[in-house]
Scaffold this motif. Structure first.
Motif, PDB file in Angstrom:
ATOM      1  N   SER A   3      75.397  32.717  40.905  1.00  0.00           N
ATOM      2  CA  SER A   3      74.516  33.354  39.933  1.00  0.00           C
ATOM      3  C   SER A   3      73.283  33.955  40.605  1.00  0.00           C
ATOM      4  N   GLU A   4      72.723  33.249  41.563  1.00  0.00           N
ATOM      5  CA  GLU A   4      71.492  33.697  42.221  1.00  0.00           C
ATOM      6  C   GLU A   4      71.720  34.779  43.270  1.00  0.00           C
ATOM      7  N   TYR A   5      72.789  34.639  44.081  1.00  0.00           N
ATOM      8  CA  TYR A   5      72.977  35.527  45.229  1.00  0.00           C
ATOM      9  C   TYR A   5      74.112  36.546  45.079  1.00  0.00           C
ATOM     10  N   ASN A   6      75.003  36.345  44.115  1.00  0.00           N
ATOM     11  CA  ASN A   6      76.126  37.246  43.886  1.00  0.00           C
ATOM     12  C   ASN A   6      76.891  37.562  45.183  1.00  0.00           C
ATOM     13  N   PRO A   7      77.413  36.543  45.864  1.00  0.00           N
ATOM     14  CA  PRO A   7      78.132  36.780  47.122  1.00  0.00           C
ATOM     15  C   PRO A   7      79.437  37.541  46.878  1.00  0.00           C
ATOM     16  N   GLN A   8      79.871  38.254  47.881  1.00  0.00           N
ATOM     17  CA  GLN A   8      81.148  38.974  47.835  1.00  0.00           C
ATOM     18  C   GLN A   8      82.075  38.341  48.868  1.00  0.00           C
ATOM     19  N   TRP A   9      83.213  37.847  48.424  1.00  0.00           N
ATOM     20  CA  TRP A   9      84.173  37.232  49.342  1.00  0.00           C
ATOM     21  C   TRP A   9      85.045  38.331  49.943  1.00  0.00           C
ATOM     22  N   THR A  10      85.451  38.153  51.170  1.00  0.00           N
ATOM     23  CA  THR A  10      86.270  39.167  51.838  1.00  0.00           C
ATOM     24  C   THR A  10      87.746  39.056  51.489  1.00  0.00           C
ATOM     25  N   CYS A  11      88.132  37.964  50.869  1.00  0.00           N
ATOM     26  CA  CYS A  11      89.523  37.784  50.469  1.00  0.00           C
ATOM     27  C   CYS A  11      89.559  36.871  49.250  1.00  0.00           C
ATOM     28  N   ALA A  12      90.714  36.788  48.625  1.00  0.00           N
ATOM     29  CA  ALA A  12      90.862  35.905  47.470  1.00  0.00           C
ATOM     30  C   ALA A  12      90.723  34.455  47.939  1.00  0.00           C
ATOM     31  N   MET A  13      89.937  33.706  47.228  1.00  0.00           N
ATOM     32  CA  MET A  13      89.707  32.312  47.594  1.00  0.00           C
ATOM     33  C   MET A  13      90.649  31.411  46.810  1.00  0.00           C
ATOM     34  N   PRO A  14      91.190  30.400  47.456  1.00  0.00           N
ATOM     35  CA  PRO A  14      92.049  29.456  46.734  1.00  0.00           C
ATOM     36  C   PRO A  14      91.227  28.618  45.759  1.00  0.00           C
ATOM     37  N   GLU A  15      91.899  28.018  44.805  1.00  0.00           N
ATOM     38  CA  GLU A  15      91.216  27.168  43.830  1.00  0.00           C
ATOM     39  C   GLU A  15      90.439  26.063  44.545  1.00  0.00           C
ATOM     40  N   GLY A  16      89.225  25.838  44.102  1.00  0.00           N
ATOM     41  CA  GLY A  16      88.391  24.796  44.695  1.00  0.00           C
ATOM     42  C   GLY A  16      87.684  25.229  45.963  1.00  0.00           C
ATOM     43  N   CYS A  17      87.755  26.498  46.299  1.00  0.00           N
ATOM     44  CA  CYS A  17      87.141  27.005  47.516  1.00  0.00           C
ATOM     45  C   CYS A  17      86.264  28.201  47.155  1.00  0.00           C
ATOM     46  N   PRO A  18      85.000  28.173  47.434  1.00  0.00           N
ATOM     47  CA  PRO A  18      84.262  27.078  48.040  1.00  0.00           C
ATOM     48  C   PRO A  18      84.138  25.890  47.089  1.00  0.00           C
ATOM     49  N   PRO A  19      83.805  24.740  47.650  1.00  0.00           N
ATOM     50  CA  PRO A  19      83.678  23.542  46.810  1.00  0.00           C
ATOM     51  C   PRO A  19      82.491  23.656  45.856  1.00  0.00           C
ATOM     52  N   GLU A  20      82.452  22.798  44.867  1.00  0.00           N
ATOM     53  CA  GLU A  20      81.370  22.827  43.869  1.00  0.00           C
ATOM     54  C   GLU A  20      80.005  22.559  44.500  1.00  0.00           C
ATOM     55  N   ASP A  21      79.941  21.662  45.460  1.00  0.00           N
ATOM     56  CA  ASP A  21      78.681  21.344  46.142  1.00  0.00           C
ATOM     57  C   ASP A  21      78.682  22.004  47.514  1.00  0.00           C
ATOM     58  N   VAL A  22      77.688  22.844  47.769  1.00  0.00           N
ATOM     59  CA  VAL A  22      77.590  23.543  49.041  1.00  0.00           C
ATOM     60  C   VAL A  22      76.194  23.355  49.627  1.00  0.00           C
ATOM     61  N   MET A  23      76.072  23.621  50.911  1.00  0.00           N
ATOM     62  CA  MET A  23      74.781  23.603  51.592  1.00  0.00           C
ATOM     63  C   MET A  23      74.500  25.039  52.035  1.00  0.00           C
ATOM     64  N   VAL A  24      73.299  25.516  51.739  1.00  0.00           N
ATOM     65  CA  VAL A  24      72.917  26.886  52.041  1.00  0.00           C
ATOM     66  C   VAL A  24      71.795  26.862  53.076  1.00  0.00           C
ATOM     67  N   ALA A  25      71.961  27.681  54.095  1.00  0.00           N
ATOM     68  CA  ALA A  25      70.950  27.743  55.157  1.00  0.00           C
ATOM     69  C   ALA A  25      69.728  28.507  54.684  1.00  0.00           C
ATOM     70  N   GLU A  26      68.564  27.926  54.891  1.00  0.00           N
ATOM     71  CA  GLU A  26      67.292  28.596  54.630  1.00  0.00           C
ATOM     72  C   GLU A  26      66.485  28.539  55.913  1.00  0.00           C
ATOM     73  N   ASP A  27      66.236  29.695  56.495  1.00  0.00           N
ATOM     74  CA  ASP A  27      65.485  29.770  57.750  1.00  0.00           C
ATOM     75  C   ASP A  27      66.079  28.869  58.826  1.00  0.00           C
ATOM     76  N   HIS A  28      67.398  28.851  58.903  1.00  0.00           N
ATOM     77  CA  HIS A  28      68.095  28.032  59.884  1.00  0.00           C
ATOM     78  C   HIS A  28      69.076  28.931  60.635  1.00  0.00           C
ATOM     79  N   PRO A  29      68.924  29.059  61.944  1.00  0.00           N
ATOM     80  CA  PRO A  29      69.846  29.935  62.678  1.00  0.00           C
ATOM     81  C   PRO A  29      71.231  29.303  62.823  1.00  0.00           C
ATOM     82  N   PHE A  30      72.230  30.146  62.745  1.00  0.00           N
ATOM     83  CA  PHE A  30      73.600  29.741  63.027  1.00  0.00           C
ATOM     84  C   PHE A  30      74.156  30.685  64.076  1.00  0.00           C
ATOM     85  N   PHE A  31      75.163  30.222  64.797  1.00  0.00           N
ATOM     86  CA  PHE A  31      75.752  30.997  65.879  1.00  0.00           C
ATOM     87  C   PHE A  31      77.242  31.175  65.621  1.00  0.00           C
ATOM     88  N   ARG A  32      77.758  32.305  66.070  1.00  0.00           N
ATOM     89  CA  ARG A  32      79.180  32.616  65.957  1.00  0.00           C
ATOM     90  C   ARG A  32      79.599  33.200  67.289  1.00  0.00           C
TER      91      ARG A  32
END
Length: 100
Positions: free
Chosen positions: A12-41
């Protein structure tokens, strides 16, 4: 810092766009969102990245029957600190990736 969210509130807040169809239950109901936290790929080039560096296993192999592993296959792996990212570059399974 990681902030807990309910997925419905996050959508509701961020309106994310998924790149593919997500299976049921994905993403899970409880998620962790990074705020001012770097991630690496890990990327295939040390000085640039491309859209190909951000595709999931499911996107890379769409004909495969992922079965119960589908929720993991549609996700994108991120590493939460630089030390771990550099360590992963030394593992045989990641030898095609580059670091600076």
């Amino acid at each position: 810092m990681l902030k807990p969210y309910k997925i419905a509130d996050y959508i509701s807040e961020y309106n994310p766009q998924w790149t593919c169809a997500m299976p049921e239950g994905c993403p899970p109901e409880d998620v962790m969102v990074a705020e001012d936290h770097p991630f690496f790929r890990l990327a295939k080039q040390s000085d640039a990245y491309s859209a190909d560096d951000f595709i999931s296993y499911a996107e890379a192999d769409p004909q495969r029957n992922w079965g119960q592993q589908l929720p993991l296959a549609v996700g994108l792996s991120l590493i939460d600190n630089e030390t771990k990212a550099r360590h992963n570059l030394k593992l045989p399974m990641f030898r095609q990736y580059k670091g600076d």
